[in-house]
Structure formats: C-alpha cells, structure tokens
Design a protein around this motif. Structure first.
Motif, mmCIF file in Angstrom:
data_model
loop_
_atom_site.group_PDB
_atom_site.id
_atom_site.type_symbol
_atom_site.label_atom_id
_atom_site.label_comp_id
_atom_site.label_asym_id
_atom_site.label_seq_id
_atom_site.Cartn_x
_atom_site.Cartn_y
_atom_site.Cartn_z
ATOM 1 N N PRO A 145 0.464 -0.985 0.155
ATOM 2 C CA PRO A 145 -0.100 -0.392 0.346
ATOM 3 C C PRO A 145 1.025 1.225 -0.282
ATOM 4 C CG PRO A 145 -0.794 -1.749 1.903
ATOM 5 C CD PRO A 145 -0.053 -2.064 0.783
ATOM 6 N N SER A 146 1.619 1.419 0.857
ATOM 7 C CA SER A 146 2.764 2.727 0.800
ATOM 8 C C SER A 146 3.565 2.194 -0.757
ATOM 9 C CB SER A 146 4.260 2.174 1.867
ATOM 10 O OG SER A 146 3.385 1.787 2.989
ATOM 11 N N ASP A 147 3.643 1.794 -1.339
ATOM 12 C CA ASP A 147 5.227 1.339 -2.323
ATOM 13 C C ASP A 147 3.719 1.895 -3.690
ATOM 14 O OD1 ASP A 147 7.137 2.298 -3.334
ATOM 15 O OD2 ASP A 147 7.979 -0.405 -4.149
ATOM 16 N N LEU A 148 2.762 1.356 -4.278
ATOM 17 C CA LEU A 148 1.894 1.555 -5.112
ATOM 18 C C LEU A 148 1.133 2.497 -4.937
ATOM 19 C CD1 LEU A 148 0.139 -1.921 -6.125
ATOM 20 C CD2 LEU A 148 2.417 -0.495 -7.220
ATOM 21 N N GLY A 149 1.321 2.689 -3.444
ATOM 22 C CA GLY A 149 0.242 4.233 -3.403
ATOM 23 C C GLY A 149 1.252 5.751 -3.126
ATOM 24 N N VAL A 150 2.270 5.441 -3.236
ATOM 25 C CA VAL A 150 2.991 6.666 -4.392
ATOM 26 C C VAL A 150 3.974 6.347 -5.699
ATOM 27 C CG1 VAL A 150 5.966 7.748 -3.780
ATOM 28 C CG2 VAL A 150 4.273 6.563 -2.041
ATOM 29 N N HIS A 151 3.706 5.162 -5.217
ATOM 30 C CA HIS A 151 3.374 5.059 -6.751
ATOM 31 C C HIS A 151 2.900 5.106 -8.266
ATOM 32 C CE1 HIS A 151 4.650 2.690 -11.220
ATOM 33 N NE2 HIS A 151 3.210 1.872 -11.075
ATOM 34 N N VAL A 152 1.686 5.145 -7.979
ATOM 35 C CA VAL A 152 0.411 6.028 -8.969
ATOM 36 C C VAL A 152 0.199 7.161 -8.666
ATOM 37 C CG1 VAL A 152 -0.771 3.789 -8.442
ATOM 38 C CG2 VAL A 152 -1.192 5.011 -6.944
ATOM 39 N N LEU A 153 0.598 7.629 -7.626
ATOM 40 C CA LEU A 153 0.247 9.158 -7.175
ATOM 41 C C LEU A 153 1.286 9.562 -8.349
ATOM 42 C CD1 LEU A 153 -1.164 11.083 -5.431
ATOM 43 C CD2 LEU A 153 0.811 11.389 -4.064
ATOM 44 N N TYR A 154 2.891 9.831 -7.708
ATOM 45 C CA TYR A 154 4.216 9.513 -9.436
ATOM 46 C C TYR A 154 3.304 9.478 -10.313
ATOM 47 C CZ TYR A 154 7.705 9.065 -12.189
ATOM 48 O OH TYR A 154 8.720 8.827 -12.546
ATOM 49 N N GLU A 155 2.890 8.940 -10.861
ATOM 50 C CA GLU A 155 2.366 8.260 -12.260
ATOM 51 C C GLU A 155 1.467 9.591 -12.693
ATOM 52 O OE1 GLU A 155 2.009 4.673 -13.539
ATOM 53 O OE2 GLU A 155 3.908 4.433 -13.836
ATOM 54 N N GLN A 156 0.913 9.646 -11.301
ATOM 55 C CA GLN A 156 -0.848 10.463 -12.084
ATOM 56 C C GLN A 156 0.698 11.828 -12.481
ATOM 57 O OE1 GLN A 156 -3.827 10.241 -12.505
ATOM 58 N NE2 GLN A 156 -3.691 12.314 -13.763
ATOM 59 N N VAL A 157 0.667 12.180 -11.141
ATOM 60 C CA VAL A 157 1.270 14.116 -11.364
ATOM 61 C C VAL A 157 2.641 14.090 -12.706
ATOM 62 C CG1 VAL A 157 2.945 15.398 -10.014
ATOM 63 C CG2 VAL A 157 1.742 14.605 -9.081
ATOM 64 N N ALA A 158 2.608 12.965 -13.087
ATOM 65 C CA ALA A 158 3.932 13.061 -14.145
ATOM 66 C C ALA A 158 3.046 13.684 -15.755
ATOM 67 C CB ALA A 158 5.069 11.686 -14.305
ATOM 68 N N ALA A 159 1.698 12.513 -15.321
ATOM 69 C CA ALA A 159 0.994 12.631 -17.256
ATOM 70 C C ALA A 159 0.980 14.374 -16.518
ATOM 71 C CB ALA A 159 -0.201 11.378 -16.269
ATOM 72 N N ASP A 160 0.520 14.354 -15.625
ATOM 73 C CA ASP A 160 -0.651 16.230 -15.592
ATOM 74 C C ASP A 160 0.790 17.627 -15.716
ATOM 75 O OD1 ASP A 160 -2.968 14.863 -15.182
ATOM 76 O OD2 ASP A 160 -2.778 15.349 -13.506
ATOM 77 N N GLY A 161 1.739 16.454 -15.915
ATOM 78 C CA GLY A 161 3.355 17.693 -16.309
ATOM 79 C C GLY A 161 3.167 18.776 -15.042
ATOM 80 N N ALA A 162 3.258 18.130 -13.798
ATOM 81 C CA ALA A 162 2.535 19.010 -12.159
ATOM 82 C C ALA A 162 3.829 18.824 -11.626
ATOM 83 C CB ALA A 162 1.411 18.418 -11.597
ATOM 84 N N GLY A 163 5.012 18.633 -11.964
ATOM 85 C CA GLY A 163 6.178 18.957 -11.531
ATOM 86 C C GLY A 163 6.709 17.866 -11.062
#
Length: 412
Positions: A145-163
C-alpha cells in the motif's frame, strides 16, 4: 536468460499460517493452467495442505529447508517464481535469496525487516542483475500500500506535468486486523541485533538504509519515524489527529528505495513519512501520545529480559493467526497526500477488505507472484533487489484492482 522451468510459482512455507492462506488464494484465483507447487520441510504436512486446497490435487511438492542450501538451489531451479513466507527472514531467508539470484528465479516475500533487506542488497543485487532475477521484498501489507500508493501518485503527477513530489505523507485512515506472530518474531530479532551491534543500529535508524547509493541521496534534514500531527499539517481540510504508524520505519525505506532506483524520479526534494489516524475527538491528542508511548514501550520491553519473558507469553507466536471470521471482518484504507514543486496537491487511496496482515496480504503476495510469473512482458525492464513498485508497478495495481482493491488518484 532463457526461462524454461517446470513450474510457474512455488509457495515455500506453505504449511505456515500465511503460507497456507497464500496457497489457498492461488488455488482459487490463479488462471487455469498456472503451474503451482508447494514447498517446505515436511512432505507429510505439505500433502495435508494440498488435500485441503480446491483443485490442487496435481500440485507438485518440493521438500526444501532453510538449513539445506542445496535444497533451496533445487527449489529455485524448478520454478519461475518463489513465494516465501518463511521468516524471520534475517534468520532463515538469505540462502533462498542467494539461490534465486544465482539461478535467475524471481522471488517475493513478506519481509518488513530493514536489516535483512540491506543484507540482500549488499550480497546479491549485482548477482540478480546479472541473472535477470527480480528479488522483490515486502509484498504484503508491508509495503505494497505504501509503495504502490506513491507509485500511482507519481505517475498521475507526471502525466499531468505538475512537477515533482515534495512533502508526501501516508495516512492509515482506517485499519482493522491483528498483529501476526511472524511480525512480532521479526521485531524480536531486530531488537536483539540492534542492541548488540552498533553498525546494525545505525543502518536501522538511517532514513535511506535501503538506498542503492547512499552518497547520492539528498540531504533533507531529519526525517522522523515518530510523528504526531494534526490533519491540517498534512493537507488542507484534513481533520483529526495522527500517531506514528508501527510499520512506517520499514515502509518509508522501501518507498525511498523506489525513488532512488528510478534515479530519484519522484523528486530530489521528496520527503516521505507515515502516520495513522486516531480520530477527531477531544481525546485524540491523548490517543496519539498513547500509541507513540506504546510502541516505544513494546520495543523496550522486548529488549529487557524480564519483561520480554512476560511479553513472549502473551504476544502471538509465529504460525499463529486469527480465525476465518476475524480475517474476513478486517479491512484497511491508506491515503497518500502530496504537494508538488508546482504547488499542486494530489492524493491517492488504496483500500481493501480482509485482515491486512492475513487475508489482504495473501492477495497482495499471490498477485505479485502471478504478475512476475505470467505478465513478464508487461513489467518494467528491471532486475536485481527491487521493490514492488519498481519490479511490478502498474501491472500489480491492475491485478489488485481486478481482485477487488480500490486504487485511485485524484487532484485536490
């Protein structure tokens, strides 16, 4: 390396409590045609377990033992993926890591043991890179839950170009379940080691103790494992109080390793911590102090022989676990909150039914192994001692969603 093996997945430790649950999950949910075996020290006990599993009549049995390295090598040669629930891993696990790393066999476990993780990295990461093996520790509630929780967060932020991610906090928003005897036994081993070994104590305390390159890690100041925060300190509008989360000292190191293995893609100013909610009542600050004090008292009690003797009489023992009714009544929800370098705020959620350390963990461990065995072409191009996010990543998230987990991300 060409991977031609008799079996796809072998459950090593199948006669133990979590091993049985994992084998049962695979029997009920693995795709038809998946070649599964059971392994452990006692053929008789393994045969009895096999008889109790639906549709497992033809599953091969492999006799292997932690004190017989040759048997572990034979086990690794027989299968594409080994699941091991045989712990404490610092005591029983390193020879199986060696065998899998040398034979190019993928490996999953439930380890929440930072010192074991460090030994695995130092001793066999390069070997596994050379053979193509994926050695993936912490594939249960510690630390998916910790590792995937951050993983999916990172991927969405990267896809949005949000830094990039900066201050990031996991909050255990709800939790119902028991503590496993194996977890307690691992805690005993950690206390014994850090009490007598100064170097081990330093490794356990370091925020980047699982880093592939400690010298390259950013210097972000103190990152404490003992945090008592207001919800508003984590994200605007988040209410209530939080206390330290007992698994945070392991999970934070795993997540930071994922960042480093990805060349710090989450961000060079990525700071990560974990806490658990204790509610919004007037007593919440007292509860937070009580949780923090209780964790400290447990570790101190395990270090002091007279109190350890008493604790050993009442704490769960390895191989023990809750009833099926209790396991089914369990659940967990983890929410990860982050602020990016552009000032955007995002949150991800992982939620599942079932006792986190038993029922839900059997799903996470089983699906991790199935992804490694059956979905190799869809996995990240990586080998070595990895993390769930860097070894399996999106495919694991997809499998867990299909298994009934909620895994979501949204911009706040």
């Amino acid at each position: 390396m060409t991977r031609t093996r008799d079996l796809d997945v072998v459950v090593y430790g199948a006669t133990g409590f979590v091993g049985r649950l994992t084998a049962d999950y695979l029997a009920r949910h693995a795709p038809q045609g998946t070649r599964i075996g059971l392994a452990g020290r006692s053929r008789d006990r393994l045969e009895r377990i096999r008889e109790s599993l639906p549709g497992a009549d033809g599953w091969p049995i492999l006799v292997a033992s932690a004190d017989d390295p040759a048997s572990l090598t034979a086990l690794a040669k027989a299968t594409h993926v080994v699941i091991t629930t045989v712990g404490p891993y610092a005591k029983y696990g390193i020879d199986l890591v060696r065998a899998c790393a040398e034979e190019g066999t993928d490996y999953t476990d439930l380890s929440g043991e930072v010192l074991f993780g460090r030994e695995s990295i130092d001793s066999f990461h390069d070997t596994a890179v050379g053979s193509g093996a994926r050695i993936v520790h912490s594939c249960g509630f510690d630390s998916i839950p910790s590792d995937l929780g951050v993983h999916v967060l990172y991927e969405q932020v990267a896809a949005d170009g949000a830094g990039e991610l900066t201050d990031t906090t996991l909050v255990v928003s709800s939790l119902r379940g028991g503590v496993s005897g194996g977890t307690i036994d691992s805690m005993r081993g950690l206390v014994d080691t850090v009490t007598s070994d100064k170097r081990a104590r330093k490794i356990a305390a370091g925020p980047y103790s699982l880093s592939p390159d400690l010298a390259a890690e950013p210097h972000l100041g103190r990152q404490s494992d003992v945090e008592m925060l207001k919800g508003s300190d984590i994200a605007p509008g988040l209410k209530g109080r939080t206390a330290p989360f007992v698994m945070g000292s392991t999970n934070t190191r795993v997540v930071r390793r994922s960042n480093a293995l990805r060349n710090w893609a989450y961000g060079r100013t990525f700071r990560y911590r974990e806490v658990m909610s204790v509610g919004q009542s007037a007593l919440s600050p007292v509860l937070a102090l009580g949780v923090a004090g209780g964790l400290g008292a447990l570790m101190a009690g395990l270090a002091f022989p007279p109190t350890r003797y008493l604790l050993d009489r009442v704490l769960p023992k390895p191989g023990e676990g809750p009833s099926e009714k209790t396991r089914n009544a369990g659940h967990f929800t983890t929410d990860v909150y982050t602020t990016t370098t552009t000032g955007a705020r995002y949150t991800s959620r992982i939620r599942a039914k079932g006792d986190p350390g038993y029922a839900a963990t059997a799903v996470m461990l089983g699906e991790s192994a199935l992804a490694l065995a059956l979905d190799r072409g869809a996995l990240p191009d990586a080998a070595g001692v990895l993390t769930p996010a860097t070894a399996i990543g999106d495919r694991l998230a997809e499998r867990l969603r299909d298994a009934g987990f909620e895994i979501t991300v949204r911009k706040m």
